[in-house]
Scaffold this motif. Structure first.
Motif, mmCIF file in Angstrom:
data_model
loop_
_atom_site.group_PDB
_atom_site.id
_atom_site.type_symbol
_atom_site.label_atom_id
_atom_site.label_comp_id
_atom_site.label_asym_id
_atom_site.label_seq_id
_atom_site.Cartn_x
_atom_site.Cartn_y
_atom_site.Cartn_z
ATOM 1 N N GLY A 61 -12.935 63.386 94.497
ATOM 2 C CA GLY A 61 -11.732 64.181 94.695
ATOM 3 C C GLY A 61 -10.496 63.608 94.037
ATOM 4 O O GLY A 61 -9.394 64.094 94.249
ATOM 5 N N GLY A 62 -10.644 62.548 93.251
ATOM 6 C CA GLY A 62 -9.529 62.027 92.483
ATOM 7 C C GLY A 62 -8.699 60.985 93.181
ATOM 8 O O GLY A 62 -7.634 60.602 92.700
ATOM 9 N N ASN A 63 -9.135 60.453 94.319
ATOM 10 C CA ASN A 63 -8.319 59.497 95.061
ATOM 11 C C ASN A 63 -8.722 58.047 94.873
ATOM 12 O O ASN A 63 -8.087 57.149 95.400
ATOM 13 C CB ASN A 63 -8.360 59.836 96.560
ATOM 14 N N GLU A 64 -9.780 57.794 94.119
ATOM 15 C CA GLU A 64 -10.182 56.414 93.914
ATOM 16 C C GLU A 64 -9.295 55.741 92.885
ATOM 17 O O GLU A 64 -8.555 56.388 92.146
ATOM 18 C CB GLU A 64 -11.658 56.317 93.489
ATOM 19 N N SER A 65 -9.346 54.403 92.813
ATOM 20 C CA SER A 65 -8.488 53.674 91.889
ATOM 21 C C SER A 65 -9.001 53.835 90.469
ATOM 22 O O SER A 65 -10.085 54.360 90.226
ATOM 23 C CB SER A 65 -8.456 52.189 92.265
ATOM 24 N N ILE A 66 -8.211 53.322 89.523
ATOM 25 C CA ILE A 66 -8.535 53.534 88.127
ATOM 26 C C ILE A 66 -9.791 52.794 87.695
ATOM 27 O O ILE A 66 -10.448 53.182 86.734
ATOM 28 C CB ILE A 66 -7.331 53.128 87.240
ATOM 29 N N HIS A 67 -10.157 51.738 88.369
ATOM 30 C CA HIS A 67 -11.286 50.931 87.930
ATOM 31 C C HIS A 67 -12.510 51.002 88.840
ATOM 32 O O HIS A 67 -13.567 50.509 88.471
ATOM 33 C CB HIS A 67 -10.867 49.459 87.797
ATOM 34 N N GLU A 68 -12.380 51.555 90.013
ATOM 35 C CA GLU A 68 -13.524 51.508 90.922
ATOM 36 C C GLU A 68 -13.562 52.709 91.861
ATOM 37 O O GLU A 68 -12.544 53.333 92.157
ATOM 38 C CB GLU A 68 -13.490 50.216 91.744
ATOM 39 N N PHE A 69 -14.783 53.019 92.302
ATOM 40 C CA PHE A 69 -14.983 54.072 93.292
ATOM 41 C C PHE A 69 -14.690 53.530 94.689
ATOM 42 O O PHE A 69 -14.928 52.355 94.982
ATOM 43 C CB PHE A 69 -16.435 54.556 93.256
ATOM 44 N N LYS A 70 -14.221 54.413 95.551
ATOM 45 C CA LYS A 70 -14.097 54.038 96.962
ATOM 46 C C LYS A 70 -15.459 53.985 97.634
ATOM 47 O O LYS A 70 -15.641 53.291 98.632
ATOM 48 C CB LYS A 70 -13.172 55.015 97.692
ATOM 49 N N THR A 71 -16.386 54.762 97.147
ATOM 50 C CA THR A 71 -17.766 54.686 97.641
ATOM 51 C C THR A 71 -18.360 53.402 97.084
ATOM 52 O O THR A 71 -18.494 53.251 95.866
ATOM 53 C CB THR A 71 -18.574 55.906 97.173
ATOM 54 N N ARG A 72 -18.712 52.479 97.983
ATOM 55 C CA ARG A 72 -19.058 51.154 97.486
ATOM 56 C C ARG A 72 -20.133 50.490 98.334
ATOM 57 O O ARG A 72 -20.369 50.856 99.487
ATOM 58 C CB ARG A 72 -17.816 50.269 97.432
ATOM 59 N N LEU A 73 -20.756 49.500 97.729
ATOM 60 C CA LEU A 73 -21.731 48.676 98.422
ATOM 61 C C LEU A 73 -21.027 47.512 99.103
ATOM 62 O O LEU A 73 -19.997 47.019 98.628
ATOM 63 C CB LEU A 73 -22.765 48.117 97.437
ATOM 64 N N SER A 74 -21.610 47.076 100.212
ATOM 65 C CA SER A 74 -21.121 45.881 100.905
ATOM 66 C C SER A 74 -22.281 45.290 101.702
ATOM 67 O O SER A 74 -23.381 45.863 101.740
ATOM 68 C CB SER A 74 -19.955 46.231 101.838
ATOM 69 N N LYS A 75 -22.044 44.168 102.322
ATOM 70 C CA LYS A 75 -23.040 43.523 103.179
ATOM 71 C C LYS A 75 -22.652 43.706 104.635
ATOM 72 O O LYS A 75 -21.484 43.548 105.007
ATOM 73 C CB LYS A 75 -23.145 42.031 102.857
ATOM 74 N N ASP A 76 -23.636 44.043 105.473
ATOM 75 C CA ASP A 76 -23.333 44.151 106.898
ATOM 76 C C ASP A 76 -23.570 42.810 107.589
ATOM 77 O O ASP A 76 -23.906 41.811 106.924
ATOM 78 C CB ASP A 76 -24.141 45.273 107.548
ATOM 79 N N ALA A 77 -23.396 42.789 108.886
ATOM 80 C CA ALA A 77 -23.511 41.537 109.634
ATOM 81 C C ALA A 77 -24.904 40.932 109.549
ATOM 82 O O ALA A 77 -25.071 39.717 109.717
ATOM 83 C CB ALA A 77 -23.131 41.772 111.097
ATOM 84 N N GLU A 78 -25.897 41.761 109.282
ATOM 85 C CA GLU A 78 -27.264 41.279 109.183
ATOM 86 C C GLU A 78 -27.660 40.906 107.757
ATOM 87 O O GLU A 78 -28.811 40.584 107.487
ATOM 88 C CB GLU A 78 -28.222 42.350 109.723
ATOM 89 N N GLY A 79 -26.700 40.987 106.850
ATOM 90 C CA GLY A 79 -26.975 40.622 105.467
ATOM 91 C C GLY A 79 -27.601 41.729 104.647
ATOM 92 O O GLY A 79 -27.997 41.512 103.496
ATOM 93 N N ARG A 80 -27.693 42.933 105.201
ATOM 94 C CA ARG A 80 -28.265 44.058 104.453
ATOM 95 C C ARG A 80 -27.205 44.674 103.538
ATOM 96 O O ARG A 80 -26.017 44.666 103.869
ATOM 97 C CB ARG A 80 -28.791 45.125 105.421
ATOM 98 N N THR A 81 -27.642 45.211 102.420
ATOM 99 C CA THR A 81 -26.733 45.927 101.526
ATOM 100 C C THR A 81 -26.608 47.364 102.025
ATOM 101 O O THR A 81 -27.609 48.056 102.225
ATOM 102 C CB THR A 81 -27.268 45.936 100.087
ATOM 103 N N ILE A 82 -25.373 47.790 102.241
ATOM 104 C CA ILE A 82 -25.142 49.132 102.782
ATOM 105 C C ILE A 82 -24.146 49.884 101.891
ATOM 106 O O ILE A 82 -23.378 49.285 101.145
ATOM 107 C CB ILE A 82 -24.625 49.098 104.234
#
Length: 439
Positions: free
Chosen positions: A151-172
């Protein structure tokens, strides 16, 4: 006044029910010597799809069943090698078939647009592990949908939809996407993301994974059954091996994806030519100042119908030339000559850009003059003749043709090559463009 009563030509009927080899030949020779035999495998299903199109559009019945039919007959694996259950289809053969499918139902080729793009990634990939995982999946009939735009709201270099690690170390994965065309029909979703290292990438997510929610909230006045709604990802556990770097994607994607839109437009004009011909042929009401007793014999009305059919023929012929350019880009991508590949990609993009305004202008006009060949009764909602303009206008709005004309003009005058990928996004208060995904 004198009314001229001429007998109609009957040697070559061009009504929608007359899809014979003779009628198909009127659209010109196919892109290969084997095309007719290849197309014959799919035309019965196209006809079955067409039979239910009006009811589905009127009642907003999504085309799950029709997509399954296409999977069952192997349409989604057209470009795969025969060793993988495919048909070894060339790009020109693919696009000619997309025109025929769009004539039956313009929603379906758009819903499969990203799937066919992903197949190009597969065919050009030099990663044996990637191919060993995904070729069998596509060969089994699994299809890929799209989830890139935010929808055009993310920054110029990256998507807001992103990968991260949860408390259990899984990629989410977390985020939300708009215009996720075809994802409701898909087995996998191709998602534009910011990866764990802050880089732009994409990842393939199972359509039915826990935390994936797709909403059919597309509210456009055209292409209403493409399932171009919103997709939300909430703590979706993902597999790192399904991440694809931007450099791994096929390089002629801008031209390829744009030409699919143009092929759909061409298919719509072909459908329009069939429907207006049928309506003119059976029309009994007429005007006192007409040129003949029967509308089907009126020279001015026949001229309008001929113009519409001429647009259908011309747009398909242009798309055939464009598809040849993309085929050359594909073949260059199979080689190790980076300069040759870059040149062919640029040429393909320029050829398609040169065609875009011409095709859309011709088609929009054709979808309007339908009503010049018929009376006010043609505006009856039950006929749904307005859908041609609505669908063509919606498709033509995806990628601004005025900018494509400028790019072509800049090349013609200054030799400036088109951008590898163009971006879209929201302008912030400082006037800087906050970009969305690449086209």
């Amino acid at each position: 006044m004198s009314i001229i009563n001429l007998k109609p030509q009957t040697a070559l009927q061009h009504r929608p029910s007359a899809l014979t080899t003779q009628i198909n030949a009127v659209w010109g020779q196919g892109p290969s010597s084997r095309y007719e035999s290849l197309a014959s495998l799919f035309r019965p299903t196209f006809e079955k799809i067409k039979a239910s199109r009006s009811e589905r559009e009127e009642k907003r019945i999504l085309a799950f069943e029709q997509i399954q039919w296409l999977k069952d007959i192997g349409f989604t694996r057209l470009r795969l090698p025969s060793s993988q259950g495919g048909f070894d289809a060339t790009i020109p053969e693919l696009f000619n078939l997309l025109i025929e499918l769009a004539e039956a139902d313009a929603n379906l080729p758009q819903a499969l647009r990203v799937h066919f793009g992903f197949v190009e990634d597969l065919l050009l990939s030099r990663d044996p592990q990637f191919k060993s995982i995904w070729l069998p999946r596509v060969a089994q009939g699994q299809i890929i949908g799209s989830a890139w735009s935010e929808g055009g709201n993310e920054s110029i270099h990256e998507f807001k939809t992103r990968l991260s690690k949860d408390a259990e170390g899984r990629t989410i994965l977390n985020g939300q996407k708009f215009y996720t065309t075809g994802s409701l029909y898909a087995d996998w979703i191709d998602v534009g993301i910011t990866d764990l290292y802050g880089e732009s990438a994409s990842i393939l997510i199972p359509r039915h994974a826990e935390g994936v929610e797709i909403v059919d909230d597309w509210n456009g006045f055209g292409q209403i059954l493409t399932a171009s709604g919103t997709t939300k990802f909430t703590d979706v556990v993902v597999n790192q091996q399904d991440v694809i770097g931007d450099q791994q994607r096929f390089k002629y994607s801008a031209a390829f994806y744009q030409l699919i839109q143009l092929a759909i437009i061409s298919g719509l004009t072909r459908a329009a030519s069939y429907e207006v011909s049928a309506e003119v042929y059976k029309r009994e009401r007429n005007y006192t100042h007409a040129n003949a007793s029967f509308v089907r014999n009126d020279a001015q009305i026949l001229q309008v119908v001929g113009q519409i059919r001429g647009v259908a023929y011309t747009t398909a012929a242009i798309i055939g030339k464009n598809a040849q350019a993309i085929q050359r880009a594909f073949e260059a991508g199979l080689n190790d000559n980076e300069q040759l590949e870059a040149d062919q990609n640029a040429i393909a993009e320029l050829e398609v850009a040169q065609s875009q305004t011409i095709i859309t202008t011709l088609a929009l006009n054709a979808s309007t003059i339908i009503f010049d060949a018929l009376g006010a009764s043609a505006t009856d909602k039950n006929l749904a003749l307005d859908r041609f303009w609505r669908n063509i206008r919606t498709l033509a709005s995806h990628n601004p043709r005025i900018y494509k004309d400028r790019i072509v003009g800049d090349f013609s005058v200054n030799g400036t090559l088109p951008p590898y990928q163009w971006r879209i996004g929201k302008v912030d208060e400082s006037g800087l463009l906050q970009t969305d995904k690449a086209s």
